[in-house]
Design a protein around this motif. Structure first.
Motif, mmCIF file in Angstrom:
data_model
loop_
_atom_site.group_PDB
_atom_site.id
_atom_site.type_symbol
_atom_site.label_atom_id
_atom_site.label_comp_id
_atom_site.label_asym_id
_atom_site.label_seq_id
_atom_site.Cartn_x
_atom_site.Cartn_y
_atom_site.Cartn_z
ATOM 1 N N ARG A 1 4.431 26.498 50.060
ATOM 2 C CA ARG A 1 4.881 26.571 48.660
ATOM 3 C C ARG A 1 6.315 26.063 48.525
ATOM 4 N N GLU A 2 7.163 26.434 49.481
ATOM 5 C CA GLU A 2 8.557 25.985 49.464
ATOM 6 C C GLU A 2 8.640 24.471 49.652
ATOM 7 N N ALA A 3 7.845 23.933 50.566
ATOM 8 C CA ALA A 3 7.844 22.480 50.802
ATOM 9 C C ALA A 3 7.374 21.727 49.562
ATOM 10 N N ASN A 4 6.368 22.253 48.875
ATOM 11 C CA ASN A 4 5.916 21.622 47.632
ATOM 12 C C ASN A 4 6.989 21.685 46.560
ATOM 13 N N TYR A 5 7.674 22.805 46.479
ATOM 14 C CA TYR A 5 8.762 22.934 45.511
ATOM 15 C C TYR A 5 9.866 21.916 45.815
ATOM 16 N N ILE A 6 10.212 21.790 47.079
ATOM 17 C CA ILE A 6 11.242 20.832 47.480
ATOM 18 C C ILE A 6 10.808 19.414 47.159
ATOM 19 N N SER A 7 9.564 19.082 47.477
ATOM 20 C CA SER A 7 9.106 17.707 47.247
ATOM 21 C C SER A 7 9.072 17.365 45.766
ATOM 22 N N THR A 8 8.735 18.332 44.936
ATOM 23 C CA THR A 8 8.670 18.039 43.504
ATOM 24 C C THR A 8 10.024 18.061 42.818
ATOM 25 N N ASN A 9 10.903 18.964 43.232
ATOM 26 C CA ASN A 9 12.153 19.156 42.504
ATOM 27 C C ASN A 9 13.367 18.449 43.103
ATOM 28 N N ARG B 1 5.124 8.563 49.009
ATOM 29 C CA ARG B 1 6.360 7.862 49.377
ATOM 30 C C ARG B 1 7.002 8.465 50.611
ATOM 31 N N GLY B 2 6.732 9.737 50.843
ATOM 32 C CA GLY B 2 7.337 10.410 51.977
ATOM 33 C C GLY B 2 6.750 11.797 52.135
ATOM 34 N N TYR B 3 7.378 12.567 53.023
ATOM 35 C CA TYR B 3 6.879 13.910 53.317
ATOM 36 C C TYR B 3 8.049 14.857 53.539
ATOM 37 N N VAL B 4 7.874 16.084 53.079
ATOM 38 C CA VAL B 4 8.807 17.158 53.383
ATOM 39 C C VAL B 4 8.141 18.004 54.459
#
Length: 184
Positions: free
Chosen positions: A46-54, A152-155
């Motif tokens: 969930r944190e990684a998704n938040y980082i990737s989106t925001n 484009r990339g990955y967190v």
């Protein structure tokens, strides 16, 4: 006759206590670690998704307000401290842009040639040394960064399994003390 019955009862009580300890030490230990791993993987994902989106997605945008690598690195360092985990930003080709454990200039253009986000299969996390990059087993979570419907990339967030093992041991210590109190 009384001594014989009392001795049998005491022996049964001790055997039951030892079996209880062995069951907790074997089955409960692994079940607790599996539970903690699932919970932490879900939280980190969930944190990684938040980082990737925001944070990270704006780096790939064409807008004048796009984030720079320095801005993202600052956010990653703050989250690294909070999560007790290493956070990476990779391009789609596996080139590491940011590692929260290092400064931006320490390892420029490090490429993880073997990186393939599909290696995790249907799961969103994996446990291991992450292509030989870590000396110990880590819980690694990957979240894609998509922009204009293309990855484009990955967190990536990596947490040492030793952190989860310490949490498991702390929980099991409470269980052992409870068992000891019950038998006392």
């Amino acid at each position: 006759m009384k001594h014989s019955l009392y001795l049998k009862f005491l022996l049964t009580y001790v055997v039951f206590g030892l079996l209880s300890f062995l069951v907790i030490a074997t089955f409960s230990s692994q079940m607790t670690l599996n539970y903690l791993t699932e919970q932490r993987a879900d939280s980190l994902y969930r944190e990684a998704n938040y980082i990737s989106t925001n944070f990270a997605r704006s780096y790939y945008s064409d807008s004048p307000n796009a984030s720079s690598l320095e801005d993202i690195h600052t956010h990653f360092r703050a989250l690294d401290t909070y999560l007790n985990a290493s956070i990476w930003l990779l391009n789609a080709d596996g080139t590491m842009l940011i590692n929260s454990d290092e400064s931006l200039s320490e390892n420029p253009d490090t490429v993880i040639a073997e990186f393939d986000p599909t290696d995790m299969g249907s799961s969103y996390y994996m446990i291991g040394d992450f292509y030989g990059l870590f000396e110990e087993d880590t819980l690694s979570v990957v979240a894609p960064i998509t922009y204009n419907f293309r990855p484009r990339g990955y967190v990536l967030i990596h947490m040492p399994m030793s952190v989860l093992a310490r949490e498991r041991d702390g929980l099991l210590n409470v269980t052992y003390l409870t068992l000891l109190l019950i038998f006392a």
